[in-house]
Design a protein around this motif. Structure first.
Motif, PDB file in Angstrom:
ATOM      1  N   GLY A  64       0.816  -1.210   0.000  1.00 33.33           N
ATOM      2  CA  GLY A  64       0.000   0.000   0.000  1.00 33.33           C
ATOM      3  C   GLY A  64       0.845   1.252   0.000  1.00 33.33           C
ATOM      4  O   GLY A  64       0.542   2.225  -0.700  1.00 33.33           O
ATOM      5  N   MET A  65       1.924   1.249   0.791  1.00 31.67           N
ATOM      6  CA  MET A  65       2.796   2.418   0.839  1.00 31.67           C
ATOM      7  C   MET A  65       3.545   2.606  -0.475  1.00 31.67           C
ATOM      8  O   MET A  65       3.795   3.735  -0.902  1.00 31.67           O
ATOM      9  N   ALA A  66       3.904   1.495  -1.124  1.00 35.15           N
ATOM     10  CA  ALA A  66       4.553   1.591  -2.434  1.00 35.15           C
ATOM     11  C   ALA A  66       3.600   2.213  -3.452  1.00 35.15           C
ATOM     12  O   ALA A  66       3.985   3.064  -4.257  1.00 35.15           O
ATOM     13  N   ALA A  67       2.335   1.787  -3.425  1.00 35.51           N
ATOM     14  CA  ALA A  67       1.337   2.354  -4.335  1.00 35.51           C
ATOM     15  C   ALA A  67       1.103   3.828  -4.031  1.00 35.51           C
ATOM     16  O   ALA A  67       0.979   4.653  -4.950  1.00 35.51           O
ATOM     17  N   ALA A  68       1.035   4.168  -2.736  1.00 31.47           N
ATOM     18  CA  ALA A  68       0.861   5.576  -2.357  1.00 31.47           C
ATOM     19  C   ALA A  68       2.040   6.415  -2.821  1.00 31.47           C
ATOM     20  O   ALA A  68       1.875   7.554  -3.275  1.00 31.47           O
ATOM     21  N   SER A 188      -8.514   2.657  -1.022  1.00 31.64           N
ATOM     22  CA  SER A 188      -7.873   1.804  -2.030  1.00 31.64           C
ATOM     23  C   SER A 188      -6.965   0.742  -1.437  1.00 31.64           C
ATOM     24  O   SER A 188      -6.171   0.129  -2.153  1.00 31.64           O
ATOM     25  N   GLY A 189      -7.044   0.521  -0.126  1.00 32.83           N
ATOM     26  CA  GLY A 189      -6.232  -0.516   0.489  1.00 32.83           C
ATOM     27  C   GLY A 189      -4.825  -0.091   0.820  1.00 32.83           C
ATOM     28  O   GLY A 189      -3.917  -0.928   0.884  1.00 32.83           O
ATOM     29  N   VAL A 190      -4.618   1.221   1.039  1.00 36.42           N
ATOM     30  CA  VAL A 190      -3.296   1.713   1.407  1.00 36.42           C
ATOM     31  C   VAL A 190      -3.107   1.678   2.919  1.00 36.42           C
ATOM     32  O   VAL A 190      -2.126   1.140   3.431  1.00 36.42           O
ATOM     33  N   TYR A 191      -4.052   2.240   3.657  1.00 36.04           N
ATOM     34  CA  TYR A 191      -3.947   2.323   5.110  1.00 36.04           C
ATOM     35  C   TYR A 191      -4.773   1.263   5.834  1.00 36.04           C
ATOM     36  O   TYR A 191      -4.573   1.039   7.029  1.00 36.04           O
ATOM     37  N   PHE A 192      -5.707   0.644   5.132  1.00 36.92           N
ATOM     38  CA  PHE A 192      -6.526  -0.413   5.725  1.00 36.92           C
ATOM     39  C   PHE A 192      -6.409  -1.665   4.868  1.00 36.92           C
ATOM     40  O   PHE A 192      -6.148  -1.584   3.665  1.00 36.92           O
ATOM     41  N   ALA A 193      -6.607  -2.823   5.513  1.00 36.53           N
ATOM     42  CA  ALA A 193      -6.614  -4.068   4.747  1.00 36.53           C
ATOM     43  C   ALA A 193      -7.752  -4.027   3.735  1.00 36.53           C
ATOM     44  O   ALA A 193      -8.888  -3.661   4.077  1.00 36.53           O
ATOM     45  N   TRP A 194      -7.472  -4.401   2.509  1.00 34.15           N
ATOM     46  CA  TRP A 194      -8.481  -4.338   1.454  1.00 34.15           C
ATOM     47  C   TRP A 194      -9.714  -5.164   1.815  1.00 34.15           C
ATOM     48  O   TRP A 194     -10.843  -4.761   1.584  1.00 34.15           O
ATOM     49  N   GLY A 195      -9.500  -6.323   2.430  1.00 36.13           N
ATOM     50  CA  GLY A 195     -10.626  -7.190   2.770  1.00 36.13           C
ATOM     51  C   GLY A 195     -11.532  -6.632   3.847  1.00 36.13           C
ATOM     52  O   GLY A 195     -12.668  -7.080   4.007  1.00 36.13           O
ATOM     53  N   ASP A 196     -11.060  -5.630   4.617  1.00 34.42           N
ATOM     54  CA  ASP A 196     -11.863  -5.061   5.696  1.00 34.42           C
ATOM     55  C   ASP A 196     -12.809  -3.961   5.219  1.00 34.42           C
ATOM     56  O   ASP A 196     -13.664  -3.508   5.990  1.00 34.42           O
ATOM     57  N   LEU A 197     -12.652  -3.509   3.994  1.00 32.36           N
ATOM     58  CA  LEU A 197     -13.500  -2.432   3.484  1.00 32.36           C
ATOM     59  C   LEU A 197     -14.862  -2.965   3.073  1.00 32.36           C
ATOM     60  O   LEU A 197     -14.981  -4.096   2.611  1.00 32.36           O
ATOM     61  N   PRO A 198     -15.934  -2.150   3.219  1.00 31.58           N
ATOM     62  CA  PRO A 198     -17.259  -2.571   2.766  1.00 31.58           C
ATOM     63  C   PRO A 198     -17.261  -2.826   1.257  1.00 31.58           C
ATOM     64  O   PRO A 198     -16.507  -2.184   0.504  1.00 31.58           O
ATOM     65  N   ASP A 199     -18.120  -3.740   0.807  1.00 30.90           N
ATOM     66  CA  ASP A 199     -18.143  -4.095  -0.610  1.00 30.90           C
ATOM     67  C   ASP A 199     -18.452  -2.902  -1.501  1.00 30.90           C
ATOM     68  O   ASP A 199     -17.853  -2.753  -2.578  1.00 30.90           O
ATOM     69  N   TRP A 200     -19.378  -2.032  -1.063  1.00 28.54           N
ATOM     70  CA  TRP A 200     -19.734  -0.896  -1.918  1.00 28.54           C
ATOM     71  C   TRP A 200     -18.556   0.071  -2.063  1.00 28.54           C
ATOM     72  O   TRP A 200     -18.355   0.678  -3.125  1.00 28.54           O
ATOM     73  N   LEU A 201     -17.739   0.176  -1.004  1.00 24.98           N
ATOM     74  CA  LEU A 201     -16.583   1.054  -1.068  1.00 24.98           C
ATOM     75  C   LEU A 201     -15.499   0.453  -1.975  1.00 24.98           C
ATOM     76  O   LEU A 201     -14.777   1.178  -2.670  1.00 24.98           O
ATOM     77  N   LYS A 202     -15.409  -0.869  -1.963  1.00 22.70           N
ATOM     78  CA  LYS A 202     -14.481  -1.539  -2.878  1.00 22.70           C
ATOM     79  C   LYS A 202     -14.867  -1.269  -4.326  1.00 22.70           C
ATOM     80  O   LYS A 202     -13.990  -1.068  -5.188  1.00 22.70           O
ATOM     81  N   GLN A 203     -16.165  -1.285  -4.601  1.00 19.21           N
ATOM     82  CA  GLN A 203     -16.630  -1.034  -5.967  1.00 19.21           C
ATOM     83  C   GLN A 203     -16.275   0.382  -6.402  1.00 19.21           C
ATOM     84  O   GLN A 203     -15.869   0.610  -7.548  1.00 19.21           O
ATOM     85  N   VAL A 204     -16.417   1.334  -5.484  1.00 22.74           N
ATOM     86  CA  VAL A 204     -16.054   2.723  -5.802  1.00 22.74           C
ATOM     87  C   VAL A 204     -14.559   2.822  -6.073  1.00 22.74           C
ATOM     88  O   VAL A 204     -14.119   3.424  -7.063  1.00 22.74           O
ATOM     89  N   ALA A 205     -13.752   2.233  -5.191  1.00 21.03           N
ATOM     90  CA  ALA A 205     -12.294   2.293  -5.347  1.00 21.03           C
ATOM     91  C   ALA A 205     -11.839   1.628  -6.636  1.00 21.03           C
ATOM     92  O   ALA A 205     -10.846   2.051  -7.249  1.00 21.03           O
ATOM     93  N   SER A 206     -12.573   0.591  -7.081  1.00 21.21           N
ATOM     94  CA  SER A 206     -12.169  -0.155  -8.277  1.00 21.21           C
ATOM     95  C   SER A 206     -12.257   0.673  -9.553  1.00 21.21           C
ATOM     96  O   SER A 206     -11.689   0.290 -10.577  1.00 21.21           O
ATOM     97  N   VAL A 207     -12.945   1.800  -9.477  1.00 17.41           N
ATOM     98  CA  VAL A 207     -13.036   2.673 -10.650  1.00 17.41           C
ATOM     99  C   VAL A 207     -11.711   3.402 -10.882  1.00 17.41           C
ATOM    100  O   VAL A 207     -11.372   3.731 -12.028  1.00 17.41           O
ATOM    101  N   PHE A 208     -10.954   3.625  -9.825  1.00 16.61           N
ATOM    102  CA  PHE A 208      -9.769   4.472  -9.897  1.00 16.61           C
ATOM    103  C   PHE A 208      -8.484   3.636  -9.940  1.00 16.61           C
ATOM    104  O   PHE A 208      -8.440   2.519  -9.431  1.00 16.61           O
ATOM    105  N   PRO A 209      -7.426   4.207 -10.531  1.00 14.25           N
ATOM    106  CA  PRO A 209      -6.201   3.404 -10.737  1.00 14.25           C
ATOM    107  C   PRO A 209      -5.441   3.045  -9.474  1.00 14.25           C
ATOM    108  O   PRO A 209      -4.728   2.039  -9.458  1.00 14.25           O
ATOM    109  N   LEU A 210      -5.550   3.837  -8.396  1.00 17.73           N
ATOM    110  CA  LEU A 210      -4.749   3.564  -7.207  1.00 17.73           C
ATOM    111  C   LEU A 210      -5.060   2.193  -6.627  1.00 17.73           C
ATOM    112  O   LEU A 210      -4.164   1.480  -6.173  1.00 17.73           O
ATOM    113  N   LYS A 211      -6.326   1.793  -6.650  1.00 18.27           N
ATOM    114  CA  LYS A 211      -6.693   0.471  -6.138  1.00 18.27           C
ATOM    115  C   LYS A 211      -5.957  -0.623  -6.892  1.00 18.27           C
ATOM    116  O   LYS A 211      -5.472  -1.606  -6.315  1.00 18.27           O
ATOM    117  N   TRP A 212      -5.844  -0.463  -8.202  1.00 20.94           N
ATOM    118  CA  TRP A 212      -5.207  -1.498  -9.027  1.00 20.94           C
ATOM    119  C   TRP A 212      -3.692  -1.467  -8.897  1.00 20.94           C
ATOM    120  O   TRP A 212      -3.040  -2.516  -8.963  1.00 20.94           O
TER     121      TRP A 212
END
Length: 267
Positions: A64-68, A188-212
Protein backbone atom coordinates in the motif's frame (compact mmCIF):
# COMPACT_ATOMS: atom_id res chain seq x y z
CA UNK A 1 17.41 14.31 -30.55
CA UNK A 2 17.85 17.97 -29.70
CA UNK A 3 14.47 17.97 -27.96
CA UNK A 4 15.49 14.86 -25.99
CA UNK A 5 18.79 16.43 -24.94
CA UNK A 6 16.99 19.58 -23.83
CA UNK A 7 14.49 17.38 -22.03
CA UNK A 8 17.32 15.76 -20.07
CA UNK A 9 18.70 19.17 -19.12
CA UNK A 10 15.20 20.13 -18.08
CA UNK A 11 15.01 16.97 -15.95
CA UNK A 12 18.15 17.96 -14.05
CA UNK A 13 16.75 21.44 -13.50
CA UNK A 14 13.43 20.01 -12.32
CA UNK A 15 15.25 17.80 -9.81
CA UNK A 16 17.14 20.76 -8.37
CA UNK A 17 13.95 22.80 -8.00
CA UNK A 18 12.06 19.83 -6.54
CA UNK A 19 14.53 19.17 -3.72
CA UNK A 20 14.50 22.84 -2.77
CA UNK A 21 10.81 22.51 -1.89
CA UNK A 22 11.03 20.76 1.47
CA UNK A 23 7.25 20.43 1.87
CA UNK A 24 6.87 18.74 -1.52
CA UNK A 25 9.74 16.38 -0.78
CA UNK A 26 8.22 15.41 2.56
CA UNK A 27 4.68 14.71 1.36
CA UNK A 28 5.54 12.98 -1.90
CA UNK A 29 8.91 11.42 -1.05
CA UNK A 30 9.39 10.78 2.66
CA UNK A 31 5.72 10.48 3.70
CA UNK A 32 5.23 6.80 2.64
CA UNK A 33 8.46 5.82 4.40
CA UNK A 34 7.43 7.53 7.63
CA UNK A 35 3.93 6.04 7.42
CA UNK A 36 5.33 2.54 6.90
CA UNK A 37 7.47 2.94 10.00
CA UNK A 38 4.56 4.28 12.03
CA UNK A 39 2.11 1.55 11.00
CA UNK A 40 4.73 -1.17 11.49
CA UNK A 41 5.35 -0.03 15.07
CA UNK A 42 1.70 0.61 16.01
CA UNK A 43 0.41 -2.63 14.46
CA UNK A 44 3.41 -4.76 15.38
CA UNK A 45 3.09 -8.52 15.13
CA UNK A 46 2.15 -10.94 12.38
CA UNK A 47 -0.92 -11.07 10.13
CA UNK A 48 -2.43 -14.03 8.34
CA UNK A 49 -5.96 -12.84 7.43
CA UNK A 50 -7.06 -16.44 7.08
CA UNK A 51 -4.18 -17.44 4.82
CA UNK A 52 -1.66 -20.15 5.65
CA UNK A 53 1.36 -17.83 5.49
CA UNK A 54 1.93 -15.11 8.07
CA UNK A 55 3.58 -11.78 7.31
CA UNK A 56 4.84 -9.13 9.68
CA UNK A 57 3.23 -5.70 9.90
CA UNK A 58 5.81 -3.98 7.70
CA UNK A 59 5.35 -6.49 4.88
CA UNK A 60 1.59 -6.20 5.30
CA UNK A 61 1.61 -2.43 4.75
CA UNK A 62 4.49 -2.27 2.25
CA UNK A 63 2.44 -2.76 -0.96
CA UNK A 64 0.00 0.00 0.00
CA UNK A 65 2.80 2.42 0.84
CA UNK A 66 4.55 1.59 -2.43
CA UNK A 67 1.34 2.35 -4.33
CA UNK A 68 0.86 5.58 -2.36
CA UNK A 69 4.43 6.57 -3.19
CA UNK A 70 3.73 6.13 -6.91
CA UNK A 71 0.64 8.31 -6.64
CA UNK A 72 2.30 11.02 -4.58
CA UNK A 73 5.44 11.32 -6.70
CA UNK A 74 3.47 11.32 -9.96
CA UNK A 75 -0.09 12.61 -9.68
CA UNK A 76 0.25 14.92 -6.69
CA UNK A 77 3.65 16.32 -7.64
CA UNK A 78 2.56 17.05 -11.21
CA UNK A 79 -0.79 18.57 -10.27
CA UNK A 80 0.79 20.90 -7.72
CA UNK A 81 3.90 21.94 -9.64
CA UNK A 82 2.22 22.52 -13.03
CA UNK A 83 -0.59 24.55 -11.45
CA UNK A 84 1.92 26.75 -9.60
CA UNK A 85 4.06 27.24 -12.71
CA UNK A 86 0.98 28.21 -14.69
CA UNK A 87 -0.16 30.65 -12.03
CA UNK A 88 3.17 32.45 -11.57
CA UNK A 89 3.73 32.79 -15.31
CA UNK A 90 6.57 30.26 -15.62
CA UNK A 91 4.73 28.24 -18.26
CA UNK A 92 3.93 31.34 -20.30
CA UNK A 93 7.57 32.40 -20.25
CA UNK A 94 8.78 28.92 -21.18
CA UNK A 95 6.34 28.81 -24.08
CA UNK A 96 7.92 32.01 -25.43
CA UNK A 97 11.44 30.47 -25.44
CA UNK A 98 12.92 28.34 -28.26
CA UNK A 99 12.62 25.24 -26.06
CA UNK A 100 10.43 22.61 -27.78
CA UNK A 101 7.23 22.05 -25.76
CA UNK A 102 7.93 18.30 -25.72
CA UNK A 103 11.16 19.00 -23.79
CA UNK A 104 9.15 20.53 -20.94
CA UNK A 105 7.04 17.39 -20.63
CA UNK A 106 10.10 15.14 -20.94
CA UNK A 107 11.60 17.05 -18.03
CA UNK A 108 8.50 16.40 -15.93
CA UNK A 109 8.48 12.72 -16.87
CA UNK A 110 12.17 12.44 -15.98
CA UNK A 111 11.54 14.10 -12.63
CA UNK A 112 8.75 11.71 -11.77
CA UNK A 113 10.60 8.60 -12.96
CA UNK A 114 13.80 9.34 -11.01
CA UNK A 115 12.12 10.48 -7.81
CA UNK A 116 9.72 7.53 -7.88
CA UNK A 117 12.58 5.05 -8.26
CA UNK A 118 14.59 6.73 -5.50
CA UNK A 119 11.58 6.84 -3.18
CA UNK A 120 10.79 3.16 -3.77
CA UNK A 121 14.42 2.10 -3.29
CA UNK A 122 14.52 3.88 0.08
CA UNK A 123 11.13 2.40 1.02
CA UNK A 124 12.11 -1.22 0.47
CA UNK A 125 15.56 -0.67 1.99
CA UNK A 126 13.89 0.76 5.09
CA UNK A 127 11.41 -2.14 5.24
CA UNK A 128 14.18 -4.70 4.88
CA UNK A 129 16.74 -3.18 7.25
CA UNK A 130 14.40 -1.84 9.94
CA UNK A 131 11.75 -4.58 10.01
CA UNK A 132 13.28 -7.59 8.25
CA UNK A 133 10.71 -7.70 5.46
CA UNK A 134 11.25 -10.63 3.09
CA UNK A 135 11.65 -9.27 -0.43
CA UNK A 136 10.76 -11.30 -3.53
CA UNK A 137 13.48 -13.53 -4.98
CA UNK A 138 11.47 -14.60 -8.04
CA UNK A 139 12.32 -12.68 -11.23
CA UNK A 140 8.69 -12.97 -12.32
CA UNK A 141 7.52 -10.95 -9.33
CA UNK A 142 10.03 -8.18 -10.06
CA UNK A 143 8.87 -8.19 -13.68
CA UNK A 144 5.33 -7.68 -12.39
CA UNK A 145 6.56 -4.85 -10.21
CA UNK A 146 8.27 -3.23 -13.21
CA UNK A 147 5.17 -3.03 -15.40
CA UNK A 148 2.84 -2.06 -12.55
CA UNK A 149 5.30 0.64 -11.45
CA UNK A 150 5.87 2.03 -14.95
CA UNK A 151 2.17 2.02 -15.83
CA UNK A 152 1.32 3.62 -12.49
CA UNK A 153 3.93 6.36 -12.85
CA UNK A 154 2.91 7.13 -16.45
CA UNK A 155 -0.78 7.16 -15.54
CA UNK A 156 -0.26 9.35 -12.48
CA UNK A 157 1.93 11.80 -14.39
CA UNK A 158 -0.50 12.49 -17.24
CA UNK A 159 -3.49 12.58 -14.90
CA UNK A 160 -1.66 15.04 -12.62
CA UNK A 161 -0.85 17.34 -15.53
CA UNK A 162 -4.45 17.19 -16.72
CA UNK A 163 -5.83 17.71 -13.20
CA UNK A 164 -3.72 20.85 -12.75
CA UNK A 165 -6.02 22.63 -15.20
CA UNK A 166 -8.83 22.54 -12.64
CA UNK A 167 -6.98 24.90 -10.28
CA UNK A 168 -7.89 28.56 -10.62
CA UNK A 169 -4.79 29.69 -8.72
CA UNK A 170 -1.77 28.34 -6.86
CA UNK A 171 -3.52 29.17 -3.56
CA UNK A 172 -6.38 26.79 -4.24
CA UNK A 173 -4.48 23.90 -5.80
CA UNK A 174 -3.29 22.39 -2.49
CA UNK A 175 -6.75 21.56 -1.16
CA UNK A 176 -7.96 20.63 -4.63
CA UNK A 177 -5.25 18.00 -5.00
CA UNK A 178 -4.49 16.74 -1.49
CA UNK A 179 -8.09 16.12 -0.36
CA UNK A 180 -9.07 13.62 -3.11
CA UNK A 181 -5.61 12.05 -2.92
CA UNK A 182 -6.08 11.27 0.77
CA UNK A 183 -9.59 9.91 0.20
CA UNK A 184 -8.37 7.57 -2.53
CA UNK A 185 -5.59 6.29 -0.29
CA UNK A 186 -8.05 5.41 2.47
CA UNK A 187 -10.46 3.53 0.18
CA UNK A 188 -7.87 1.80 -2.03
CA UNK A 189 -6.23 -0.52 0.49
CA UNK A 190 -3.30 1.71 1.41
CA UNK A 191 -3.95 2.32 5.11
CA UNK A 192 -6.53 -0.41 5.72
CA UNK A 193 -6.61 -4.07 4.75
CA UNK A 194 -8.48 -4.34 1.45
CA UNK A 195 -10.63 -7.19 2.77
CA UNK A 196 -11.86 -5.06 5.70
CA UNK A 197 -13.50 -2.43 3.48
CA UNK A 198 -17.26 -2.57 2.77
CA UNK A 199 -18.14 -4.10 -0.61
CA UNK A 200 -19.73 -0.90 -1.92
CA UNK A 201 -16.58 1.05 -1.07
CA UNK A 202 -14.48 -1.54 -2.88
CA UNK A 203 -16.63 -1.03 -5.97
CA UNK A 204 -16.05 2.72 -5.80
CA UNK A 205 -12.29 2.29 -5.35
CA UNK A 206 -12.17 -0.15 -8.28
CA UNK A 207 -13.04 2.67 -10.65
CA UNK A 208 -9.77 4.47 -9.90
CA UNK A 209 -6.20 3.40 -10.74
CA UNK A 210 -4.75 3.56 -7.21
CA UNK A 211 -6.69 0.47 -6.14
CA UNK A 212 -5.21 -1.50 -9.03
CA UNK A 213 -1.69 -0.21 -8.44
CA UNK A 214 -2.00 -1.33 -4.80
CA UNK A 215 -3.36 -4.73 -5.89
CA UNK A 216 -0.48 -5.13 -8.33
CA UNK A 217 1.97 -4.31 -5.55
CA UNK A 218 0.30 -6.85 -3.26
CA UNK A 219 0.83 -9.52 -5.92
CA UNK A 220 4.56 -8.71 -5.79
CA UNK A 221 5.15 -8.57 -2.03
CA UNK A 222 2.47 -10.85 -0.53
CA UNK A 223 2.70 -14.66 -0.40
CA UNK A 224 0.79 -16.29 -3.24
CA UNK A 225 -1.86 -17.78 -0.94
CA UNK A 226 -2.98 -14.23 -0.01
CA UNK A 227 -4.57 -13.74 -3.42
CA UNK A 228 -7.71 -15.47 -2.11
CA UNK A 229 -8.50 -12.28 -0.16
CA UNK A 230 -8.85 -10.18 -3.31
CA UNK A 231 -12.30 -9.47 -4.69
CA UNK A 232 -11.94 -12.01 -7.51
CA UNK A 233 -9.83 -14.46 -5.51
CA UNK A 234 -6.83 -13.79 -7.79
CA UNK A 235 -4.32 -11.08 -8.52
CA UNK A 236 -6.06 -10.15 -11.81
CA UNK A 237 -2.94 -8.95 -13.58
CA UNK A 238 -4.76 -8.64 -16.89
CA UNK A 239 -7.48 -6.43 -15.47
CA UNK A 240 -4.91 -4.41 -13.52
CA UNK A 241 -3.02 -3.60 -16.74
CA UNK A 242 -6.29 -2.86 -18.55
CA UNK A 243 -7.65 -0.42 -15.96
CA UNK A 244 -4.39 1.46 -15.40
CA UNK A 245 -3.77 1.53 -19.17
CA UNK A 246 -7.27 2.89 -19.77
CA UNK A 247 -6.68 5.70 -17.27
CA UNK A 248 -3.36 6.44 -19.00
CA UNK A 249 -5.18 6.91 -22.30
CA UNK A 250 -7.82 9.06 -20.61
CA UNK A 251 -5.09 11.18 -19.06
CA UNK A 252 -3.36 11.68 -22.42
CA UNK A 253 -6.62 12.76 -24.04
CA UNK A 254 -7.39 15.16 -21.19
CA UNK A 255 -3.86 16.62 -21.35
CA UNK A 256 -4.22 17.24 -25.08
CA UNK A 257 -7.59 18.91 -24.64
CA UNK A 258 -7.16 20.88 -21.43
CA UNK A 259 -3.48 21.82 -21.01
CA UNK A 260 -2.89 25.57 -21.02
CA UNK A 261 0.38 27.52 -20.94
CA UNK A 262 -1.20 30.51 -19.22
CA UNK A 263 -3.87 31.25 -16.61
CA UNK A 264 -7.50 31.46 -17.50
CA UNK A 265 -8.43 34.87 -18.81
CA UNK A 266 -4.90 35.57 -20.12
CA UNK A 267 -3.35 35.02 -23.50
Amino acid sequence: MNAVAIGWDRTLLELKMYFREKEAVFFSFAFPILMLGLFSVVFGGNFDRGAETEVNAARFFLPGMAAAGVMLTSFQTMALSVAVERDDGTLKRLRATPMPPISYFLGKIGLVALTSLAQFALLIAFARLAFGVELPTDAGRWATFAWVFLLGVACGTVLGIAYSSLATSSRSVGALVIAPTLVLQFISGVYFAWGDLPDWLKQVASVFPLKWIAQGMRSVFYPDDWKSMEMAGSWEHGRTALVIGAWLVVGLVLCARTFRWSKRGTT
